[in-house]
Design an enzyme around this catalytic site. Structure first.
Site, PDB file in Angstrom:
ATOM      1  CD  GLU A  74      16.470  34.130  -0.551  1.00 30.69           C
ATOM      2  OE1 GLU A  74      15.537  34.309  -0.097  1.00 30.69           O
ATOM      3  OE2 GLU A  74      18.118  33.260   0.244  1.00 30.69           O
ATOM      4  CG  ASP A  83      18.905  31.329   2.602  1.00 31.94           C
ATOM      5  OD1 ASP A  83      17.945  31.379   1.724  1.00 31.94           O
ATOM      6  OD2 ASP A  83      19.040  32.049   3.986  1.00 31.94           O
TER       7      ASP A  83
END
Length: 670
Positions: free
Chosen positions: A419, A390
């Site tokens: 990401e 993330d």
């Protein structure tokens, strides 16, 4: 091959200049990448002074020391650009270089075929040819072909025409093409390719929240969370749709302080589960499991349950903390402290994440880095082989270079997906330092011209280091195209994602056309990030409200056509309509297990609100066919067949089928 010719002292140019090596990363700092089963194109500019004929080859040494030589082909005349392909089949670091040489026999033949018939310098030309065949005979004493050929070519009692017939013997030509009479052999600098397992670049991903699967609401409005055990009931259905990676958000304890309520509201009720990205509570931090989901043993069982149905688990690695995380108390230096003594929470203006504290690597880099490495290794020990990271772009790039290299040394099988929806420089840098995959701008590339440019970029320009994962949606992203495009938009985006990229993915609910956004945002209303969201999958499919069968069909097509599991083989073709996107993927038979070439043509109507008709204009050479050829194509979605050639009429009604996925039938090609 003859002995190599060294560069002159004080020069960096070889006897035969070799330049413009490809593939290479920008600035040539990091190794390029490939994956097991990938066909990689190699190129170089090779030339020399004068008119002698030169040749070139790619030389690849695999980690076992095995050497493969692949002849290169000269491209467009005048460019001096040579190319070939190599299929990588072994993991590890491969070394490659380009060799170039003067082809002495081909050079002589070219001159002799002009001079001898014209009666120019005949004796010298034939004598030079004789010397070359004698040289070949000395190299291969057991071969009578060269010995007898040299004797006949040097026989002055024969006519020049008869002697040239000896030189033109097809057997001699074939033997010297296989083993050239080479001189001035020159090698380029050596380069390296890191070859990773196939899953590092090829896969079909499905994201879901375990806590929603099996979640039940009580009479008083409170919830019973789904667990790893109840979530496992969903795994067989995901596998039956043809997905091979199941990705789940963070599974750690969720903080209470500033916990977000439904739709990212600032106040959570007692029954709201909070965002799984607000990691850490009294129950532990990144090394712990949320008790509502189960125990560490339950997690490990869940990993095994996924494997049992052919799914590999991808776990979200979110390096951030809730205010209740043990690190906040034990290591405040790992965060940013404001002048008023409070810790800064995360922001991505205009978004604010009061429930999340970002990490600060500049106060205690060594301590924080060591702890993160411990966390990653811990989850690897628990069975995780893929991490979806993330927001990696909010951490230092040099940290990722170090961490990924450290993990790769002991666990080369572990895959990291970045990401990083951010600026190109950061996305490219993360890929170069070691991330195996990246989210992309595909989510926002919806117009034909945008897709043409972006697909070409990913295939041709950055494919040596940047591997795309084409997620059509995420728990954070619901684009206006999907909000307003209805079923046609969902189908055409899935068709493009599944065929244009070797890795693609969906977030659960995509198959149910969940297209209502929270007002003023690009994310689903009643976002699952902040609440439980159980779904009745079977009932929706039975009612015809699910496109799961369509996703299943796309994944089946991917499994049956190896051309779709490549990245660098995409060609953009033309159409006369500004909404009809056309591209193909081709894989030559020499690179397939069956020995048969594989070609897929995708024709997609990017306007989800209309029927379009146009002429599709194909470059048949990109399909392994000659211009003007006729051939049969089969639509793998509808099973219809047509006879096609260079230019073809197409009509696509988005409300019927928004895309053709066409397989070229080479057995029915005249």
């Amino acid at each position: 091959m003859a002995k190599r010719t060294e560069s002159r002292a004080g020069t960096s140019t070889g006897r035969i200049p070799i330049a413009g090596l490809s593939p290479r990363t920008p600035d040539d700092v990091f190794d390029t990448k490939a994956f097991v089963g990938e066909v990689v194109p190699f190129e170089a500019t090779v030339f020399r002074e004068g008119h002698d004929i030169i040749d070139a080859a790619l030389v690849v040494t695999d980690p076992t020391g095995a050497v493969t030589r692949s002849p290169m082909t000269l491209g467009i005349p005048g460019t001096d650009r040579w190319s070939t392909e190599h299929l990588f089949e072994v993991e590890g670091t491969h070394t490659w270089w380009i060799e170039a040489w003067n082809d002495d026999w081909a050079t002589w033949m070219h001159a002799a075929e002009i001079k001898v018939p014209a009666g120019q310098d005949v004796d010298n030309m034939l004598a030079l040819g004789t010397e070359l065949l004698q040289r070949a005979a000395q190299r291969d004493p057991a071969s009578a072909l060269f010995r007898d050929g040299a004797k006949a070519l040097g026989n002055a009692s024969l006519s020049a025409t008869a002697r040239m017939r000896v030189a033109s013997d097809s057997r001699i030509a074939a033997a010297l093409a296989a083993q050239p009479l080479a001189s001035l052999v020159t090698a380029s600098p050596k380069k390296h390719v890191r070859v990773e397992r196939t899953r590092a670049a090829v896969g079909s991903w499905y994201e879901f929240f375990p806590r929603s699967e099996g979640a039940k609401i009580r009479d008083d409005g409170s919830w019973t969370s789904g667990t790893f055990r109840t979530a496992a009931r969903r795994l067989p259905a995901i596998a039956r749709m043809g997905f091979d990676v199941v990705y789940i958000p963070p599974v750690h304890p969720i903080g209470r302080t500033f916990r977000k309520g439904p739709n990212n509201t600032l106040e959570a009720g007692p029954n709201d589960p909070g965002s799984p990205y607000a990691i850490g509570s009294a129950d532990g931090g990144h090394d712990a499991v949320d008790p509502a989901l189960g125990t560490v043993a339950d997690f490990e069982w869940f990993v095994g349950a996924a494997k049992n149905v052919g799914l590999e688990l991808a776990l979200d690695l979110a390096l951030q903390c809730s205010p209740d995380h043990p690190w906040v108390r034990e290591h405040p230096e790992w965060f940013t402290t404001l002048p008023d003594g409070t810790i800064a929470y995360a922001e991505n203006p205009p978004k604010k994440y009061q429930d999340i504290y970002p990490l600060n690597f500049d106060n205690d880099y060594e301590g924080l880095s060591a702890e993160i490495l411990r966390i990653v290794r811990l989850w690897i020990d628990r069975g995780v082989t893929i991490f979806r990271v993330d927001n990696p772009h909010t951490k230092p790039v040099h940290f990722w270079e170090w961490l990924l290299r450290d993990i790769r040394e002991d666990h080369p099988e572990v895959v990291f997906l970045a990401e990083a929806f951010t600026k190109p420089a950061m996305m490219q840098a993360l890929a170069q330092v070691g991330f195996q995959q990246s989210y992309t701008y595909f989510t926002w590339r919806n117009e034909k011209w945008e897709l043409e440019e972006y697909l070409a970029e990913l295939s041709d320009e950055t494919g040596a280091w940047f591997r795309p994962n084409f997620f059509v949606n995420t728990h954070d992203i619901l684009t206006p195209y999907l909000q307003y495009g209805g079923v046609p938009a969902y189908k055409v985006r899935a068709a493009i994602a599944a065929t244009a990229s070797p890795t693609w993915g969906v977030y659960s609910g995509y198959e149910l056309i969940e297209n209502v956004a929270r007002p003023g945002s690009e994310e689903n209303i009643d976002n699952e990030k902040y609440e439980f969201k159980p779904r009745d999958w079977a009932a929706e499919e039975e009612a015809g409200a699910s496109i799961a069968p369509y996703l299943t069909q796309l994944n089946r097509i991917r499994g049956q056509h190896p051309a779709l599991r490549q990245l660098r083989n995409l060609t953009i073709h033309g159409s006369d309509d500004d909404a009809i996107l056309v591209y193909s993927k081709f894989l030559a038979g020499k690179h397939t297990r069956s020995g048969r070439s594989d070609a897929i043509i995708v024709v997609a109507n990017t306007d989800p609100h209309s029927a379009r008709e146009t002429t599709v204009r194909l470059d048949l050479r990109a399909l392994g066919l000659e211009p003007g050829s006729t051939f049969t194509v089969r639509d793998l979605i509808t099973q219809q067949t047509w006879t096609w050639t260079d230019d073809n009429y197409v009509r696509l009604d988005s409300f019927v089928e928004p895309a053709h996925v066409l397989s070229v039938d080479f057995t029915r090609t005249p």
